[in-house]
Design an enzyme around this catalytic site. Structure first.
Site, PDB file in Angstrom:
ATOM      1  N   ASP A   1       0.851  -1.231  -0.034  1.00 60.54           N
ATOM      2  CA  ASP A   1       0.093   0.007  -0.190  1.00 60.54           C
ATOM      3  C   ASP A   1       1.059   1.478  -0.070  1.00 60.54           C
ATOM      4  OD1 ASP A   1      -3.429   0.448   0.761  1.00 60.54           O
ATOM      5  OD2 ASP A   1      -2.210   2.102   0.905  1.00 60.54           O
TER       6      ASP A   1
ATOM      7  N   VAL B   1       1.948   2.275  -6.148  1.00 59.71           N
ATOM      8  CA  VAL B   1       1.764   1.419  -7.378  1.00 59.71           C
ATOM      9  C   VAL B   1       1.793   2.154  -8.748  1.00 59.71           C
ATOM     10  CG1 VAL B   1       0.774  -0.467  -6.186  1.00 59.71           C
ATOM     11  CG2 VAL B   1      -0.748   1.377  -7.258  1.00 59.71           C
TER      12      VAL B   1
ATOM     13  N   TYR C   1     -12.118   7.253 -15.395  1.00 62.64           N
ATOM     14  CA  TYR C   1     -12.040   6.017 -14.561  1.00 62.64           C
ATOM     15  C   TYR C   1     -12.674   5.214 -15.046  1.00 62.64           C
ATOM     16  CZ  TYR C   1     -13.540   3.493 -10.536  1.00 62.64           C
ATOM     17  OH  TYR C   1     -13.873   2.277  -9.621  1.00 62.64           O
TER      18      TYR C   1
ATOM     19  N   LYS D   1     -11.244   1.234 -16.035  1.00 60.57           N
ATOM     20  CA  LYS D   1     -11.957  -0.174 -15.544  1.00 60.57           C
ATOM     21  C   LYS D   1     -12.119  -0.990 -16.697  1.00 60.57           C
ATOM     22  CE  LYS D   1     -11.113   0.766 -11.369  1.00 60.57           C
ATOM     23  NZ  LYS D   1     -10.294  -0.044 -10.407  1.00 60.57           N
TER      24      LYS D   1
ATOM     25  N   THR E   1     -17.370   2.123   1.090  1.00 62.34           N
ATOM     26  CA  THR E   1     -15.955   2.250   1.544  1.00 62.34           C
ATOM     27  C   THR E   1     -16.145   3.907   1.756  1.00 62.34           C
ATOM     28  OG1 THR E   1     -15.506   2.700  -0.789  1.00 62.34           O
ATOM     29  CG2 THR E   1     -15.311   0.543   0.099  1.00 62.34           C
TER      30      THR E   1
HETATM   31  N1  NAD Z   1     -16.066   1.383  -3.409  1.00 66.57           N
HETATM   32  C1  NAD Z   1     -16.642   1.093  -4.495  1.00 66.57           C
HETATM   33  O1  NAD Z   1     -18.056   1.709  -4.536  1.00 66.57           O
HETATM   34  C2  NAD Z   1     -15.923   0.504  -5.784  1.00 66.57           C
HETATM   35  C3  NAD Z   1     -16.806   0.300  -6.961  1.00 66.57           C
HETATM   36  C4  NAD Z   1     -16.295  -0.188  -7.935  1.00 66.57           C
HETATM   37  C5  NAD Z   1     -14.742  -0.500  -8.052  1.00 66.57           C
HETATM   38  N2  NAD Z   1     -14.065  -0.219  -7.017  1.00 66.57           N
HETATM   39  C6  NAD Z   1     -12.567  -0.498  -7.020  1.00 66.57           C
HETATM   40  O2  NAD Z   1     -12.359  -1.222  -5.889  1.00 66.57           O
HETATM   41  C7  NAD Z   1     -10.879  -0.990  -5.494  1.00 66.57           C
HETATM   42  C8  NAD Z   1     -11.001  -0.553  -4.164  1.00 66.57           C
HETATM   43  O3  NAD Z   1     -11.804   0.302  -3.889  1.00 66.57           O
HETATM   44  P1  NAD Z   1     -12.092   0.983  -2.403  1.00 66.57           P
HETATM   45  O4  NAD Z   1     -13.340   1.554  -2.485  1.00 66.57           O
HETATM   46  O5  NAD Z   1     -11.704  -0.053  -1.588  1.00 66.57           O
HETATM   47  O6  NAD Z   1     -10.956   2.176  -2.421  1.00 66.57           O
HETATM   48  P2  NAD Z   1     -10.338   2.915  -1.095  1.00 66.57           P
HETATM   49  O7  NAD Z   1     -10.043   4.270  -1.623  1.00 66.57           O
HETATM   50  O8  NAD Z   1     -11.155   2.905   0.149  1.00 66.57           O
HETATM   51  O9  NAD Z   1      -8.808   2.061  -0.848  1.00 66.57           O
HETATM   52  C9  NAD Z   1      -7.991   2.244  -1.847  1.00 66.57           C
HETATM   53  C10 NAD Z   1      -6.638   1.615  -1.216  1.00 66.57           C
HETATM   54  O10 NAD Z   1      -5.681   1.752  -2.307  1.00 66.57           O
HETATM   55  C11 NAD Z   1      -4.470   2.365  -1.766  1.00 66.57           C
HETATM   56  N3  NAD Z   1      -3.909   3.416  -2.841  1.00 66.57           N
HETATM   57  C12 NAD Z   1      -4.224   4.243  -3.258  1.00 66.57           C
HETATM   58  N4  NAD Z   1      -3.490   4.704  -4.163  1.00 66.57           N
HETATM   59  C13 NAD Z   1      -2.425   3.740  -4.141  1.00 66.57           C
HETATM   60  C14 NAD Z   1      -1.030   3.931  -4.581  1.00 66.57           C
HETATM   61  N5  NAD Z   1      -0.581   4.664  -5.659  1.00 66.57           N
HETATM   62  N6  NAD Z   1      -0.270   2.882  -4.494  1.00 66.57           N
HETATM   63  C15 NAD Z   1      -0.553   1.766  -3.644  1.00 66.57           C
HETATM   64  N7  NAD Z   1      -1.802   1.770  -2.877  1.00 66.57           N
HETATM   65  C16 NAD Z   1      -2.864   2.958  -3.152  1.00 66.57           C
HETATM   66  C17 NAD Z   1      -5.112   3.292  -0.720  1.00 66.57           C
HETATM   67  O11 NAD Z   1      -4.177   3.443   0.408  1.00 66.57           O
HETATM   68  C18 NAD Z   1      -6.406   2.180  -0.168  1.00 66.57           C
HETATM   69  O12 NAD Z   1      -5.484   1.254   0.739  1.00 66.57           O
HETATM   70  C19 NAD Z   1     -10.367   0.273  -6.411  1.00 66.57           C
HETATM   71  O13 NAD Z   1      -9.719  -0.297  -7.509  1.00 66.57           O
HETATM   72  C20 NAD Z   1     -11.866   0.726  -7.088  1.00 66.57           C
HETATM   73  O14 NAD Z   1     -11.557   1.280  -8.263  1.00 66.57           O
HETATM   74  C21 NAD Z   1     -14.651   0.464  -5.815  1.00 66.57           C
END
Ligand code: NAD
Length: 257
Positions: A45, A67, A159, A163, A194
């Protein structure tokens, strides 16, 4: 599949999973579930203190990584392989939404960061880890896509582009590496509770409008996405590859009535 334990195919004992973005939200739920299923974990992370703290709690290896940085990803892959018996499961979860804007209006630097985190990170990391998996004749890759990649969006166009590309990355990795025993799939979540979804869910009007489009009339939980990730990562999903599994409470199949 073992007959003595009907759920044995879902267990991850003897396997090591590398998870990006595990310190909150969906990534955290995946890390906790995979640890509970018996996997060894490597956590990567950008938030180094949170990554170290979570790793200490779960008995995992912490390799804090941004990342979006190609060189950092190469170090991550080398260290993850060297410090374990090899990565069996790769979950590319870290992702960002970027500043909402119509596609033509998004600042170029924001757009570059969005593509680096959401698309180049899975592209690079799978390219680094899949050859190791193939050499061992087994592996499962799980990419976090989104329903935003399956339909248009007025303010999240880039975005959605990243995806949508992950669904194609899963298909292509499945074709390229399947003959070597490596599977690749994506999950396309709908709205999940989240921090990310906070902007929508904290506004009663926006929440009512958005949830009205979803037959189950609620947001999903991170644990419900983690359960799908476990299916894909484990032997339970052993014949599933190249798929994008939509987990959205029915949002995409509804006409909104
Ligand atoms: N929450 C939703 O509604 C939702 C819906 C569809 C898809 N997603 C996808 O699911 C995944 C997780 O979403 P989430 O809601 O848990 O997000 P979040 O923002 O709660 O968590 C994201 C995590 O990624 C880490 N992160 C961010 N940038 C980073 C980087 N440059 N290097 C390393 N780590 C990094 C953050 O520290 C965190 O731990 C994402 O890819 C998101 O696009 C989420």
């Amino acid at each position: 599949m073992p007959t003595s334990d009907p759920l044995g195919a879902f267990r991850l004992e003897g396997k090591t999973a590398l998870i990006t973005g595990p310190t909150r939200g969906i990534g955290l739920a995946i890390a906790r579930l995979f640890a509970g299923a018996g996997a060894g974990l490597v956590l990567a992370d950008i938030d180094a203190p949170a990554c170290d703290a979570l790793a200490a709690t779960l008995g995992a290896i912490s390799l804090p990584t941004d990342v979006s940085d190609a060189a950092a990803l190469a170090r991550l892959a080398d260290q993850a392989e060297a410090q374990t018996g090899g990565i069996d499961i790769l979950v590319c979860n870290a992702g960002i939404a970027g500043t909402p804007a119509p596609m033509h209006a998004m600042a170029e630097s924001d757009r570059d960061t969005l593509y680096a985190v959401n698309l180049l990170h899975p592209l690079r990391l799978t390219g680094l880890i899949a050859p190791y998996m193939a050499a061992r004749g087994r592996g499962s890759i799980v990419l976090l896509s989104s329903i935003a990649g399956l339909r248009g969006n007025a303010m999240l166009g880039h975005y959605g582009m990243t995806k949508a590309a992950l669904a194609q990355l899963a298909r292509n990795l499945a074709v390229e590496w399947g003959p070597s025993g490596v599977r690749a799939n994506a999950i396309a979540p709908g709205l999940i509770e989240t921090e990310w979804a906070g902007a929508i869910l904290s506004s009663p009007d926006r929440a009512e409008r958005r949830l009205g489009l979803t037959p189950l009339r609620r947001a999903g939980s991170p644990e419900e996405i983690a359960a799908t990730a476990l299916y894909l990562a484990s032997d339970a999903g052993g014949f599933t590859t190249g798929q994008t599994i939509v987990v959205d409470g029915g949002t995409l199949i509804s006409d909104g009535s």
